[in-house]
Design a protein around this motif. Structure first.
Motif, PDB file in Angstrom:
ATOM      1  N   HIS A  18      -3.203  -9.637  -1.360  1.00  0.00           N
ATOM      2  CA  HIS A  18      -2.939  -9.180  -2.735  1.00  0.00           C
ATOM      3  C   HIS A  18      -1.487  -9.505  -3.031  1.00  0.00           C
ATOM      4  O   HIS A  18      -0.636  -8.652  -3.089  1.00  0.00           O
ATOM      5  CB  HIS A  18      -3.220  -7.680  -2.878  1.00  0.00           C
ATOM      6  N   HIS A  51      -6.951  -8.618   5.385  1.00  0.00           N
ATOM      7  CA  HIS A  51      -5.741  -9.402   5.680  1.00  0.00           C
ATOM      8  C   HIS A  51      -5.922 -10.292   6.915  1.00  0.00           C
ATOM      9  O   HIS A  51      -5.255 -11.307   7.058  1.00  0.00           O
ATOM     10  CB  HIS A  51      -4.544  -8.473   5.919  1.00  0.00           C
ATOM     11  N   GLU A  66      -1.537  -4.702   6.850  1.00  0.00           N
ATOM     12  CA  GLU A  66      -0.612  -5.429   6.002  1.00  0.00           C
ATOM     13  C   GLU A  66       0.515  -5.992   6.854  1.00  0.00           C
ATOM     14  O   GLU A  66       1.031  -7.061   6.623  1.00  0.00           O
ATOM     15  CB  GLU A  66      -0.046  -4.437   4.983  1.00  0.00           C
ATOM     16  N   ASP A  98      -8.878  -2.993   4.201  1.00  0.00           N
ATOM     17  CA  ASP A  98      -7.695  -3.851   4.235  1.00  0.00           C
ATOM     18  C   ASP A  98      -7.677  -4.766   5.464  1.00  0.00           C
ATOM     19  O   ASP A  98      -6.764  -5.589   5.614  1.00  0.00           O
ATOM     20  CB  ASP A  98      -6.430  -2.998   4.164  1.00  0.00           C
ATOM     21  N   HIS A 113       0.797  -1.235   0.000  1.00  0.00           N
ATOM     22  CA  HIS A 113       0.000   0.000   0.000  1.00  0.00           C
ATOM     23  C   HIS A 113       0.823   1.276   0.000  1.00  0.00           C
ATOM     24  O   HIS A 113       0.484   2.227  -0.685  1.00  0.00           O
ATOM     25  CB  HIS A 113      -0.986   0.002   1.164  1.00  0.00           C
TER      26      HIS A 113
HETATM   27 ZN   LIG Z   1      -3.438  -4.804   2.022  1.00  0.00          ZN
END
Ligand SMILES: [Zn+2]
Length: 386
Positions: free
Chosen positions: A329, A270, A198, A267, A95
């Motif tokens: 991703h 995740h 992330e 997000d 990101h």
């Molecule tokens: Zn992510």
């Protein structure tokens, strides 16, 4: 680029989904012979860029089974704008580095997990340097501590003196919590404070100087007392809502000409929590519509603001054996690399769908050619948005 056919397949199915949506736009391709006249820069032109950090897949958005999650995008915003079904991201799918690539117009290659200024000049520096705009005129609102250096580059001749101010809402809140522990119920506000999804172990330790700087931003830029800020945060559900609150506060207090914010709640995927990922998509959909409504009801922004909404990239497909479905991703497949762009504004054609492939690095030169400043990007000005 290889995978050409699979990119086009994502785009084609996205167009088919749009056609199937109830009351959806008349999916008419833009014809270049209908190009709008180039716009002369008006000093009052304003630009807001909204990215989704984390992206969402078509299954949860534009596909038939996902459309219930994005009623505002589909039925309120798309009919008012131009939608590009095929935006390719050929860069690194992390990101910070991907968002930095969007703001420099160059596919950056640095380590996603180290907060550092991008090596290439940012949109904000091009804008402020060439148009001689004051430092209060460009702002970034970003989700994670890792984005603290995104406002300006390390490029020669550019740098913080031309950059954007960066507001990290989570850092504001954590600074406020240190300042007013009596107002803080940690359990109540803890969900705001996870730095990113992330890499949950990202170092968010803050120095006393950091705290002071953030508290100063609250008071001098947003003109908010720590108490009012904390009290308001308690009424909100998520970090993205806090970002929109700050964006609106900036519009009221500074009326910047160039503002970028990254919505990042989705997000949470995740973590593997599908229901939280869906909640976040629905929230982002609602917040985009709220922002557009705020723009169109604000005397400084109404009818003079272009809003660009673009996820930084997608997520992995369910049938990709190299991935784990919606969660990450990582595969670099066409689904993870093909995102979309919705543009709204007074010079933007309404109710229009464009299928030709563009790239996420085209946004910087597009904003430059619309507002009248030069950029040094390998991307191209998107003719339909000139
Ligand atoms: Zn992510």
């Amino acid at each position: 680029m290889k995978y050409d056919a699979s990119f086009q397949a994502v785009s084609a199915s996205r167009r088919a989904f749009l056609r199937g949506a109830v009351g959806m736009v008349s999916a008419t391709s833009f014809s270049s012979s209908l190009a709008l006249t180039g716009s002369a820069l008006r000093p009052t032109d304003k630009t807001i860029v909204v990215t989704f950090g984390g992206g969402a897949r078509d299954e949860e958005t534009f596909a038939e089974e996902g459309q219930a999650n994005i009623p505002n995008l589909l039925h309120t915003l798309l009919p008012q704008g131009t939608f590009f079904t095929q935006v390719r991201n050929a860069g690194i799918l992390g990101h910070y580095v991907a968002t930095a690539s969007i703001v420099t117009g160059v596919y950056e290659r640095f380590n996603n997990f180290i907060a550092q200024p991008p090596p290439n000049p940012t949109l904000f520096e091009y804008f402020r340097r060439e148009l001689r705009r004051p430092e209060t005129d460009a702002w970034v609102i970003a989700p994670s501590n890792g984005f603290q250096k995104i406002g300006s580059s390390s490029a020669r001749g550019f740098g913080p003196q031309f950059g954007a101010g960066v507001i990290l809402p989570k850092r504001l809140l954590s600074a406020a919590s240190r300042n007013t522990p009596n107002l803080f119920d940690n359990d109540q506000l803890q969900h705001f404070l996870q730095d990113n999804y992330e890499m949950p172990s990202y170092d968010i330790s803050a120095t006393a100087q950091d705290n002071e700087m953030h508290l100063d931003t609250l008071e001098s830029t947003l003109r908010l007392s720590v108490q009012d800020f904390v009290q308001h945060a308690k009424t909100l559900d998520s970090a993205d809502e806090l970002s929109i609150f700050i964006a609106r506060r900036l519009m009221d207090q500074q009326a910047p000409s160039l503002m970028m914010l990254t919505l990042h709640d989705m997000d949470v995927a995740h973590s593997g929590a599908f229901s939280l990922y869906i909640d976040a998509i629905q929230r982002a959909d609602r917040l985009c519509a709220e922002l557009w409504k705020a723009v169109q009801s604000h005397p400084e922004y109404k009818d003079r603001t272009t809003v660009y909404i673009m996820p930084d990239f997608g997520r992995d497909a369910d049938d990709d054996p190299a991935g784990n479905g919606f969660q990450h991703h990582r595969t670099g497949s066409a689904m993870a690399r093909t995102t979309w762009l919705l543009a709204l504004g007074p010079h933007v054609r309404q109710n229009t769908v464009v299928d030709r492939a563009i790239e996420s690095i085209d946004l910087v030169p597009t904003i430059g050619c619309h507002l009248g400043f030069s950029t040094n990007s390998p991307g191209r000005c998107i003719e339909e948005l000139r």
